[in-house]
Design an enzyme around this catalytic site. Structure first.
Site, PDB file in Angstrom:
ATOM      1  N   ASN A   1       0.803  -1.223   0.000  1.00  0.00           N
ATOM      2  CA  ASN A   1       0.000   0.000   0.000  1.00  0.00           C
ATOM      3  C   ASN A   1       0.842   1.282   0.000  1.00  0.00           C
ATOM      4  OD1 ASN A   1      -2.485   1.697   0.755  1.00  0.00           O
ATOM      5  ND2 ASN A   1      -1.099   2.016   2.489  1.00  0.00           N
TER       6      ASN A   1
ATOM      7  N   LYS B   1       1.154   3.549 -11.379  1.00  0.00           N
ATOM      8  CA  LYS B   1      -0.049   2.764 -11.071  1.00  0.00           C
ATOM      9  C   LYS B   1      -0.459   1.878 -12.254  1.00  0.00           C
ATOM     10  CE  LYS B   1      -0.488   4.271  -6.830  1.00  0.00           C
ATOM     11  NZ  LYS B   1      -0.226   3.395  -5.680  1.00  0.00           N
TER      12      LYS B   1
ATOM     13  N   TYR C   1       3.126   9.420 -11.414  1.00  0.00           N
ATOM     14  CA  TYR C   1       2.167   8.735 -10.536  1.00  0.00           C
ATOM     15  C   TYR C   1       1.268   7.773 -11.333  1.00  0.00           C
ATOM     16  CZ  TYR C   1      -1.299   7.951  -6.886  1.00  0.00           C
ATOM     17  OH  TYR C   1      -2.143   7.366  -5.977  1.00  0.00           O
TER      18      TYR C   1
HETATM   19  P1  NAD Z   1      -0.652   8.655   2.841  1.00  0.00           P
HETATM   20  O1  NAD Z   1       0.304   9.659   2.322  1.00  0.00           O
HETATM   21  O2  NAD Z   1      -1.624   9.029   3.888  1.00  0.00           O
HETATM   22  O3  NAD Z   1       0.130   7.346   3.325  1.00  0.00           O
HETATM   23  C1  NAD Z   1       1.213   6.850   2.607  1.00  0.00           C
HETATM   24  C2  NAD Z   1       1.853   5.714   3.361  1.00  0.00           C
HETATM   25  O4  NAD Z   1       3.005   5.314   2.615  1.00  0.00           O
HETATM   26  C3  NAD Z   1       2.328   6.090   4.753  1.00  0.00           C
HETATM   27  O5  NAD Z   1       2.017   5.060   5.654  1.00  0.00           O
HETATM   28  C4  NAD Z   1       3.839   6.201   4.612  1.00  0.00           C
HETATM   29  O6  NAD Z   1       4.546   5.747   5.750  1.00  0.00           O
HETATM   30  C5  NAD Z   1       4.125   5.267   3.454  1.00  0.00           C
HETATM   31  N1  NAD Z   1       5.346   5.725   2.775  1.00  0.00           N
HETATM   32  C6  NAD Z   1       5.557   6.927   2.184  1.00  0.00           C
HETATM   33  N2  NAD Z   1       6.827   6.981   1.733  1.00  0.00           N
HETATM   34  C7  NAD Z   1       7.411   5.802   2.061  1.00  0.00           C
HETATM   35  C8  NAD Z   1       8.696   5.250   1.864  1.00  0.00           C
HETATM   36  N3  NAD Z   1       9.657   5.922   1.231  1.00  0.00           N
HETATM   37  N4  NAD Z   1       8.943   4.003   2.337  1.00  0.00           N
HETATM   38  C9  NAD Z   1       7.994   3.294   2.961  1.00  0.00           C
HETATM   39  N5  NAD Z   1       6.739   3.745   3.170  1.00  0.00           N
HETATM   40  C10 NAD Z   1       6.458   4.989   2.720  1.00  0.00           C
HETATM   41  O7  NAD Z   1      -1.393   8.131   1.538  1.00  0.00           O
HETATM   42  P2  NAD Z   1      -2.720   7.300   1.283  1.00  0.00           P
HETATM   43  O8  NAD Z   1      -3.657   8.208   0.592  1.00  0.00           O
HETATM   44  O9  NAD Z   1      -3.155   6.539   2.457  1.00  0.00           O
HETATM   45  O10 NAD Z   1      -2.139   6.317   0.153  1.00  0.00           O
HETATM   46  C11 NAD Z   1      -1.972   4.938   0.310  1.00  0.00           C
HETATM   47  C12 NAD Z   1      -1.972   4.319  -1.070  1.00  0.00           C
HETATM   48  O11 NAD Z   1      -3.211   4.621  -1.716  1.00  0.00           O
HETATM   49  C13 NAD Z   1      -0.874   4.837  -1.996  1.00  0.00           C
HETATM   50  O12 NAD Z   1      -0.333   3.759  -2.743  1.00  0.00           O
HETATM   51  C14 NAD Z   1      -1.627   5.780  -2.911  1.00  0.00           C
HETATM   52  O13 NAD Z   1      -0.997   5.912  -4.155  1.00  0.00           O
HETATM   53  C15 NAD Z   1      -2.963   5.111  -3.014  1.00  0.00           C
HETATM   54  N6  NAD Z   1      -4.070   5.971  -3.426  1.00  0.00           N
HETATM   55  C16 NAD Z   1      -4.484   7.013  -2.646  1.00  0.00           C
HETATM   56  C17 NAD Z   1      -5.549   7.788  -3.091  1.00  0.00           C
HETATM   57  C18 NAD Z   1      -6.065   8.947  -2.282  1.00  0.00           C
HETATM   58  O14 NAD Z   1      -6.903   9.717  -2.824  1.00  0.00           O
HETATM   59  N7  NAD Z   1      -5.670   9.141  -1.049  1.00  0.00           N
HETATM   60  C19 NAD Z   1      -6.164   7.528  -4.317  1.00  0.00           C
HETATM   61  C20 NAD Z   1      -5.711   6.466  -5.067  1.00  0.00           C
HETATM   62  C21 NAD Z   1      -4.668   5.690  -4.621  1.00  0.00           C
END
Ligand code: NAD
Length: 244
Positions: free
Chosen positions: A88, A156, A152
């Site tokens: 994730n 994906k 990005y």
């Molecule tokens: P967030 O920024 O709240 O959390 C990101 C997580 O990734 C954190 O736990 C952080 O510790 C970890 N992370 C960041 N950099 C890191 C690194 N270098 N090494 C290890 N871990 C690392 O983001 P989120 O919105 O919860 O996103 C989680 C996933 O969901 C991601 O893959 C993101 O692309 C995907 N996503 C999010 C959304 C959205 O709208 N929030 C939409 C589509 C996909």
């Protein structure tokens, strides 16, 4: 739904990952979360502990294969098995191509793509013996791209490619591989983006609201559970039908 299963959730310290940790724990899994730094992992463990959610946490460098293998082996030795891997952790981008450096593009690929490769490579030998579930976090931009920040969506699209290919490669070993493609979800990732970019997008979502981390975590729960026992190679959109 996940009784006696052991799950690793990368990027489990906040947002979608943290909520997935909660939902898996509520469903009786033993959960290990990964984060990027000691402090954020400790902070997440503390928040969870106050809620009565007791899990372990580590912060391996996901781009260091040796470190990843070491921590996965440690978890396997402690719990005896690893049944579910949720890849994730991810970072996003929104700069125009001419403002994006090669290093910034590479950084996204390193975490969003290469780290998944490393994690999968580390768990597969064990999962081949006992079966398992691998889940990846894709995004709705993996279907349509986005107006700027090419790294990005590119990353994906790669996640979807890995999901579909690994599903076929690992199916003979009873390892299911699926992805969830969230729409705009209320996390730090979204609050860090410009309001002018996000608000008009939310208005176009047919279900009329932004996604909550629990909406996504519930999809992971379904795919991780036996309810999805015949589902593999699927990219499940969880986006309120926001498809543009
Ligand atoms: P967030 O920024 O709240 O959390 C990101 C997580 O990734 C954190 O736990 C952080 O510790 C970890 N992370 C960041 N950099 C890191 C690194 N270098 N090494 C290890 N871990 C690392 O983001 P989120 O919105 O919860 O996103 C989680 C996933 O969901 C991601 O893959 C993101 O692309 C995907 N996503 C999010 C959304 C959205 O709208 N929030 C939409 C589509 C996909």
């Amino acid at each position: 739904m996940l009784k006696d299963r052991v799950a690793i959730v990368t990027g489990g310290t906040r947002g979608i990952g943290l909520e997935t940790v909660r939902v898996f724990y509520e469903n009786k899994a033993q959960v290990v979360l990964f984060g990027s730094r000691k402090e954020t992992v400790e902070e997440a463990l503390e928040i969870l502990k106050k809620e009565g959610v007791i899990v372990k946490g580590y912060y391996p460098n996901l781009n260091d294969m040796e470190e990843v293998e070491k921590v996965v082996k440690m978890i396997q030795e402690e719990y005896g098995h690893i049944d579910i891997l949720v890849n994730n952790a991810g970072i996003s981008a929104n700069k125009k191509i001419e403002d994006t450096t090669t290093e910034e593009f590479q950084k996204i690929m390193d975490l969003n793509v290469n780290a998944i490769f490393n994690m999968v490579k580390a768990v597969v030998p064990m999962m081949k013996e006992q079966g398992g579930v691998i889940l990846n976090t894709s995004s709705m931009v993996s279907i349509y791209g986005q107006p700027s920040g090419v790294g990005y969506p590119a990353s994906k699209f790669a996640v979807n490619g890995m999901t579909k290919s690994l599903a076929r490669e690992l199916a003979p070993f009873q390892i299911r591989v699926n992805a969830v493609a969230p729409g705009i979800t209320r996390t730090d990732m979204v609050s860090s983006l410009p309001k002018e970019m996000i608000e008009p997008l939310i208005k176009t979502i047919p279900l009329g609201r932004i996604g909550e981390p629990r909406d996504i975590a519930n999809a992971f729960l379904f795919l991780a559970s036996d309810l999805a026992s015949y589902v593999t190679g699927e990219i499940l959109s969880v986006d309120g039908a926001a498809r543009s």
